[in-house]
Design a protein around this motif. Sequence first.
Motif, mmCIF file in Angstrom:
data_model
loop_
_atom_site.group_PDB
_atom_site.id
_atom_site.type_symbol
_atom_site.label_atom_id
_atom_site.label_comp_id
_atom_site.label_asym_id
_atom_site.label_seq_id
_atom_site.Cartn_x
_atom_site.Cartn_y
_atom_site.Cartn_z
ATOM 1 N N TYR A 1 0.855 -1.227 -0.008
ATOM 2 C CA TYR A 1 -0.078 0.009 0.190
ATOM 3 C C TYR A 1 0.726 1.193 -0.146
ATOM 4 C CZ TYR A 1 -3.176 3.643 1.182
ATOM 5 O OH TYR A 1 -3.909 5.019 1.275
ATOM 6 N N GLU A 2 1.748 1.306 1.035
ATOM 7 C CA GLU A 2 2.472 2.566 1.039
ATOM 8 C C GLU A 2 3.359 2.743 -0.268
ATOM 9 O OE1 GLU A 2 2.219 0.482 3.377
ATOM 10 O OE2 GLU A 2 1.355 1.643 4.839
ATOM 11 N N ALA A 3 3.968 1.875 -0.881
ATOM 12 C CA ALA A 3 4.970 2.066 -2.151
ATOM 13 C C ALA A 3 3.959 2.380 -3.044
ATOM 14 C CB ALA A 3 5.496 0.753 -2.397
ATOM 15 N N VAL A 4 2.547 1.977 -3.516
ATOM 16 C CA VAL A 4 1.878 2.234 -4.384
ATOM 17 C C VAL A 4 1.295 3.913 -4.094
ATOM 18 C CG1 VAL A 4 -0.386 1.854 -5.616
ATOM 19 C CG2 VAL A 4 0.981 -0.007 -4.806
ATOM 20 N N ALA A 5 0.908 4.096 -2.779
ATOM 21 C CA ALA A 5 0.476 5.313 -2.574
ATOM 22 C C ALA A 5 1.270 6.327 -2.726
ATOM 23 C CB ALA A 5 -0.147 5.297 -1.093
ATOM 24 N N ASP A 6 2.890 6.362 -2.566
ATOM 25 C CA ASP A 6 3.702 7.282 -2.394
ATOM 26 C C ASP A 6 4.273 7.260 -3.985
ATOM 27 O OD1 ASP A 6 5.587 5.503 -2.565
ATOM 28 O OD2 ASP A 6 6.294 5.827 -0.432
ATOM 29 N N GLY A 7 3.975 6.444 -4.900
ATOM 30 C CA GLY A 7 4.516 6.451 -6.160
ATOM 31 C C GLY A 7 5.883 5.667 -6.451
ATOM 32 N N GLN B 1 -6.761 -4.456 6.876
ATOM 33 C CA GLN B 1 -7.951 -4.303 7.798
ATOM 34 C C GLN B 1 -8.506 -2.718 8.008
ATOM 35 O OE1 GLN B 1 -5.798 -4.696 11.840
ATOM 36 N NE2 GLN B 1 -7.618 -4.250 12.794
ATOM 37 N N ASP B 2 -7.878 -2.062 7.218
ATOM 38 C CA ASP B 2 -8.439 -0.633 6.945
ATOM 39 C C ASP B 2 -9.203 -0.470 5.723
ATOM 40 O OD1 ASP B 2 -7.741 0.162 9.406
ATOM 41 O OD2 ASP B 2 -5.579 0.540 8.434
ATOM 42 N N HIS B 3 -9.161 -1.808 4.575
ATOM 43 C CA HIS B 3 -9.793 -1.695 3.673
ATOM 44 C C HIS B 3 -9.621 -0.281 2.876
ATOM 45 C CE1 HIS B 3 -12.151 -5.004 5.033
ATOM 46 N NE2 HIS B 3 -12.456 -4.131 6.224
ATOM 47 N N ARG B 4 -8.130 0.046 2.657
ATOM 48 C CA ARG B 4 -7.711 1.173 1.727
ATOM 49 C C ARG B 4 -7.818 0.968 0.379
ATOM 50 N NH1 ARG B 4 -2.324 1.993 5.209
ATOM 51 N NH2 ARG B 4 -2.418 -0.460 4.899
ATOM 52 N N THR B 5 -8.168 1.831 -0.250
ATOM 53 C CA THR B 5 -8.083 1.812 -1.831
ATOM 54 C C THR B 5 -7.540 3.050 -2.337
ATOM 55 O OG1 THR B 5 -10.403 2.677 -2.095
ATOM 56 C CG2 THR B 5 -10.271 0.378 -1.775
ATOM 57 N N LEU B 6 -7.170 2.768 -3.736
ATOM 58 C CA LEU B 6 -6.542 4.284 -4.294
ATOM 59 C C LEU B 6 -7.254 4.123 -5.897
ATOM 60 C CD1 LEU B 6 -2.931 3.641 -3.251
ATOM 61 C CD2 LEU B 6 -4.529 5.529 -2.578
ATOM 62 N N ASP B 7 -7.502 5.269 -6.195
ATOM 63 C CA ASP B 7 -7.896 5.483 -7.562
ATOM 64 C C ASP B 7 -6.737 5.637 -8.493
ATOM 65 O OD1 ASP B 7 -10.910 5.542 -7.231
ATOM 66 O OD2 ASP B 7 -10.272 7.637 -6.501
ATOM 67 N N GLY B 8 -6.716 4.756 -9.689
ATOM 68 C CA GLY B 8 -5.722 4.679 -10.536
ATOM 69 C C GLY B 8 -5.949 4.389 -11.850
ATOM 70 N N GLU B 9 -4.945 4.510 -12.756
ATOM 71 C CA GLU B 9 -4.885 4.222 -14.213
ATOM 72 C C GLU B 9 -4.033 2.861 -14.545
ATOM 73 O OE1 GLU B 9 -6.742 5.531 -18.035
ATOM 74 O OE2 GLU B 9 -7.181 6.152 -15.779
ATOM 75 N N ILE B 10 -4.376 1.995 -15.282
ATOM 76 C CA ILE B 10 -3.521 1.290 -15.946
ATOM 77 C C ILE B 10 -2.995 1.735 -17.240
ATOM 78 C CG2 ILE B 10 -3.111 -1.170 -16.949
ATOM 79 C CD1 ILE B 10 -5.022 -2.176 -14.870
ATOM 80 N N THR B 11 -1.769 2.083 -17.374
ATOM 81 C CA THR B 11 -1.309 2.887 -18.728
ATOM 82 C C THR B 11 -0.842 2.100 -19.744
ATOM 83 O OG1 THR B 11 0.874 3.212 -17.496
ATOM 84 C CG2 THR B 11 -1.058 4.946 -17.190
ATOM 85 N N ARG B 12 -0.053 0.897 -19.329
ATOM 86 C CA ARG B 12 0.649 0.019 -20.297
ATOM 87 C C ARG B 12 0.642 -1.553 -19.893
ATOM 88 N NH1 ARG B 12 4.934 2.636 -20.353
ATOM 89 N NH2 ARG B 12 6.398 1.374 -19.349
ATOM 90 N N ILE B 13 0.577 -2.374 -20.575
ATOM 91 C CA ILE B 13 0.631 -3.943 -20.461
ATOM 92 C C ILE B 13 1.443 -4.369 -21.467
ATOM 93 C CG2 ILE B 13 -0.423 -6.092 -20.139
ATOM 94 C CD1 ILE B 13 -3.153 -4.348 -19.489
ATOM 95 N N GLU B 14 2.747 -5.118 -21.084
ATOM 96 C CA GLU B 14 3.468 -5.374 -22.067
ATOM 97 C C GLU B 14 3.813 -7.084 -21.689
ATOM 98 O OE1 GLU B 14 6.610 -2.646 -21.391
ATOM 99 O OE2 GLU B 14 6.467 -1.873 -23.442
ATOM 100 N N ARG B 15 3.951 -7.718 -22.703
ATOM 101 C CA ARG B 15 4.117 -9.321 -22.327
ATOM 102 C C ARG B 15 5.263 -9.812 -22.819
ATOM 103 N NH1 ARG B 15 -1.102 -13.021 -23.334
ATOM 104 N NH2 ARG B 15 -1.713 -11.830 -21.393
ATOM 105 N N TYR B 16 5.920 -10.722 -21.662
ATOM 106 C CA TYR B 16 7.286 -11.258 -21.989
ATOM 107 C C TYR B 16 7.182 -12.884 -21.530
ATOM 108 C CZ TYR B 16 8.754 -6.281 -22.160
ATOM 109 O OH TYR B 16 8.795 -4.904 -22.230
ATOM 110 N N THR C 1 -4.355 8.269 -9.997
ATOM 111 C CA THR C 1 -5.266 9.165 -10.581
ATOM 112 C C THR C 1 -4.886 10.735 -9.892
ATOM 113 O OG1 THR C 1 -6.851 7.772 -11.385
ATOM 114 C CG2 THR C 1 -7.512 10.071 -11.166
ATOM 115 N N PRO C 2 -4.476 11.816 -10.454
ATOM 116 C CA PRO C 2 -4.158 12.966 -9.848
ATOM 117 C C PRO C 2 -5.503 13.456 -9.103
ATOM 118 C CG PRO C 2 -3.238 13.071 -11.854
ATOM 119 C CD PRO C 2 -4.199 11.857 -11.733
ATOM 120 N N GLU C 3 -5.465 13.787 -7.868
ATOM 121 C CA GLU C 3 -6.582 14.460 -7.488
ATOM 122 C C GLU C 3 -6.925 15.882 -8.126
ATOM 123 O OE1 GLU C 3 -6.122 14.813 -3.063
ATOM 124 O OE2 GLU C 3 -5.882 12.703 -2.635
#
Length: 244
Positions: A143-149, A174-189, A235-237
């Motif tokens: 969570y923290e790593a995603v939240a702070d970029g 436990q706190d059911h935290r969520t973040l709004d975001g965008e999937i920008t690219r998907i690359e397959r290897y 997603t930017p606020e």
Amino acid sequence: MDLFESELRVVTAAQELAESLGSDPNHTVAAAAMDTAGRIHTAVNVHHFTGGPCAELVVLGVAAAAQAGPLLTIAAAGDGGRGPIPPCGRCRQVLIDLHPDVMVAVPGGNGPQLRPIRKLLPDTYVHPDAHARRLLRFNKRYYEAVADGTKTTTIRHDDPVAVGSALFVFEDDQDHRTLDGEITRIERYRLDAVTAEQAGLAADTTIEQLRAGLRGHYPGLPDDAEIDVVTFALTPEPGPHHVP
């Protein structure tokens, strides 16, 4: 794989409601569903010769009435001690259209197991106008790593995601935290060909560590397995609106 505590709560809620139904022939199955806020919604079927709705469909309506949004987990259980039961074909189609990332409880040899809804209805038709909000799941430790970029990529195997808006959810948080975001690219290897740069690894992580970690998460993952490197952003606020 053992269910998370939050997932067990959903199965338990369905079973407890089913056990309370008694001998009423019009209501024989109970369902429970958990939303991204951790709320559990419950409902029962309405048996009728005209085709009364299954408990899973009724609980979707109950959750929608509570403005639940996308659902994380759903379970159904039969009366008379039948325990967890899998959804019928119609319910599977509705679930994959309206909640394409939901996890569904099904009976297993060692108790209930969770399956992605797409695994219960492979090669399915998908209703193009369902407008379902997509989810991207993470282990709660990220969570923290995603939240702070700090974390902007994730690697998936046999776990379809799509470019576009998504709600980032953190499993069993436990706190059911969520973040709004965008999937920008998907690359397959291929697993045995992907490089550290392609995988977006941090400087202190080697490609060997990545492969070992993936095999721990996906037991039996072969060397030639295809993996998806998913790039995402928050997603930017919206900033303050200035009236000229």
